[in-house]
Enzyme design. Structure first.
Site, PDB file in Angstrom:
ATOM      1  N   GLU A 161     -32.648 -90.290  10.565  1.00 52.60           N
ATOM      2  CA  GLU A 161     -32.091 -90.608  11.883  1.00 52.60           C
ATOM      3  C   GLU A 161     -32.834 -91.759  12.566  1.00 52.60           C
ATOM      4  O   GLU A 161     -33.088 -91.732  13.782  1.00 52.60           O
ATOM      5  CB  GLU A 161     -32.096 -89.357  12.777  1.00 52.60           C
ATOM      6  CG  GLU A 161     -31.221 -88.231  12.231  1.00 52.60           C
ATOM      7  CD  GLU A 161     -31.253 -86.978  13.079  1.00 52.60           C
ATOM      8  OE1 GLU A 161     -30.190 -86.375  13.278  1.00 52.60           O
ATOM      9  OE2 GLU A 161     -32.341 -86.593  13.543  1.00 52.60           O
ATOM     10  N   GLU A 234     -25.504 -83.736   8.053  1.00 55.09           N
ATOM     11  CA  GLU A 234     -25.878 -82.554   8.818  1.00 55.09           C
ATOM     12  C   GLU A 234     -24.663 -82.076   9.603  1.00 55.09           C
ATOM     13  O   GLU A 234     -24.320 -82.653  10.639  1.00 55.09           O
ATOM     14  CB  GLU A 234     -27.037 -82.849   9.784  1.00 55.09           C
ATOM     15  CG  GLU A 234     -28.359 -83.141   9.088  1.00 55.09           C
ATOM     16  CD  GLU A 234     -29.506 -83.302  10.078  1.00 55.09           C
ATOM     17  OE1 GLU A 234     -29.320 -82.984  11.277  1.00 55.09           O
ATOM     18  OE2 GLU A 234     -30.586 -83.749   9.658  1.00 55.09           O
TER      19      GLU A 234
END
Length: 461
Positions: A161, A234
């Site tokens: 991320e 995710e």
């Protein structure tokens, strides 16, 4: 496992071994699950129809001190990956070095901060030097387990991320090269939320997206990467809790609807988490968006119905323990809990030799309390502390984590392998208020709950 052609993304669908392949993944972190339970949890993942295990690799556990590397026992990452392969699962490895994971400092070791000029997650020389040393030790453990070598590792994630951080445009290229130069040859990918996709890319690496609801994120990814496979790295099948706020829940029917749509569209998916496990000790992370909010010891668990019905069954222990209190002299109390070399704190040196008194006598806080739990056959259980306030629980020297009456977590998970037949020592450090007993029960307990969809922070991500 075959040595055929590895994971490829040459069209709108993945191929593995030259055949079409849909990634059906689930996250289980080996460092959050007792080693004795690894096989059980992985079998449950496979029983739910999933074909791929994903896991982070926590730098701060594997190198707790600069130059001291731990890859044994609970931290035997290689054995965990091999076990997944033996059970017929593929593996996507997420080695960071930053992993987030609601883990202390996102998995970065605290000793990095000894450098007063440190700039984390950048190409600052103090950080890259530490990463290089760590990868020199870590990556050679991974390369033999790659698909091309007959292992189960089909893909490796580049950082985590980073688009939400994006402090250094050269950083992701550095991490990519750090992996490739040490022998990582399997498929590479990144992972970001909707906004992070803008700044989280690196040449030659497939981007994936993180989400909980279908609100244009997948379409945005498709537009950024035309003619490439789509993957939700995710899919948040739950949400983490922070102390003092409600326990998050997510409607199963809503989840099933979203997952069905993703699969109908041929989009690969990874459930984060499939089984959350526990932040044992003091490794839980925190959120700070203007106010500091520490996360609970429980990272949650998901019972998933997917293609076939799967349930997680916990074998439990019931009972209670009567405690005695440490007699507190003026000054500090020193104790001697065996941390099995994981923590070597001077405050735990003299516990056994000090005087203890019945808990009925009014304590002075903070204080330590000790009791003995007699067990016939060790098995999993949950520790509850009704009418206690705030502190830490140790069982046979193992730090279960924090307890705090503000909730939402009202019980601490105690793995059966940390118990033994016969006497088991229970030590509780209490800051404010204690009762005379603690309880052992078959189920966890939470205070009030709240739907994830009502929380602004979750929705924004």
């Amino acid at each position: 496992m075959s040595k055929r052609e590895g994971l490829r993304a040459d069209s709108t669908h993945f191929t593995l071994g030259g055949a079409p392949f849909l990634i059906l993944g689930g996250s289980i972190h080996y460092f959050r699950v007792h080693r004795a339970h690894w096989r059980d949890r992985l079998l449950k993942l496979k029983a739910c129809g999933l074909n791929t295990l994903t896991t982070y690799v926590p730098w701060n556990l594997h190198e707790p001190e600069r130059g001291v590397y731990l890859f044994q026992e609970q931290l035997d990452m290689e054995e965990y990956i091999r076990l997944a392969g033996e059970l017929g699962l593929w593996v996507i490895l997420r080695p960071g070095p930053y992993i987030c994971a609601e883990w202390d400092l996102g998995g970065l070791p605290s000793w990095l901060l000894q450098d007063k000029k440190m700039k984390l997650r950048t190409t600052y020389s103090g950080f890259t030097s530490a990463v290089n040393s760590y990868f020199d030790n870590l990556i050679p453990r991974i390369t033999p387990l790659q698909f091309k070598n007959g292992g189960p590792v089909i893909a490796v994630q580049v950082e985590n991320e980073y688009g939400s951080y994006a402090k250094d445009e050269k950083y992701l290229s550095f991490i990519k090269e750090a992996l490739l130069s040490r022998g990582i040859s399997e498929f590479l990918m990144t992972s970001d939320n909707h906004e992070g996709l803008k700044c989280g890319s690196v040449d030659g690496v497939l981007q994936t997206v993180n989400l909980q609801r279908l609100s244009g994120d997948v379409q945005h990814l498709a537009e950024m990467q035309p003619k490439k496979p789509l993957m939700v790295m995710e899919y948040w099948s739950g949400w983490f809790d922070v102390w003092g706020e409600p326990h998050h829940v997510f409607s199963a029917q809503e989840m099933i609807s979203i997952v069905r749509e993703l699969l109908d569209r041929g989009i690969s998916i990874n459930f984060y988490m499939f089984h959350g496990g526990t932040n044992f000790g003091f490794m839980n992370g925190a959120v700070d968006l203007g106010s500091y909010k520490p996360e609970t010891s429980s990272y949650g668990s998901v019972v998933l119905i997917f293609m076939t019905t799967g349930t997680i069954i916990m074998y439990i222990l019931k009972g209670y323990v009567t405690l005695v209190r440490l007699c507190k002299d003026a000054g500090l109390i020193y104790t001697d809990i065996n941390y099995r070399s994981k923590l070597n704190l001077s405050i735990f040196i003299r516990l056994q030799s000090l005087k203890w008194m019945p808990v009925g006598q009014k304590p002075t806080y903070p204080a330590f309390f000790r009791g003995t739990l007699v067990v016939d056959q060790p098995t999993d259980t949950f520790v509850k502390l009704p009418n206690w306030s705030k502190g830490v629980v140790f069982v046979n020297g193992q730090n279960l984590g924090r307890h705090w009456s503000v909730g939402p977590q009202k019980a601490l998970y105690l793995p059966g392998p940390w118990l033994k037949s016969g006497d088991n020592e229970i030590v509780v450090f209490e800051e404010l208020k204690a009762a005379e007993t603690i309880h052992f029960a078959e189920n966890p307990e939470y205070s009030k709950t709240v739907e994830v969809s009502t929380q602004l922070f979750c929705t924004l991500l």
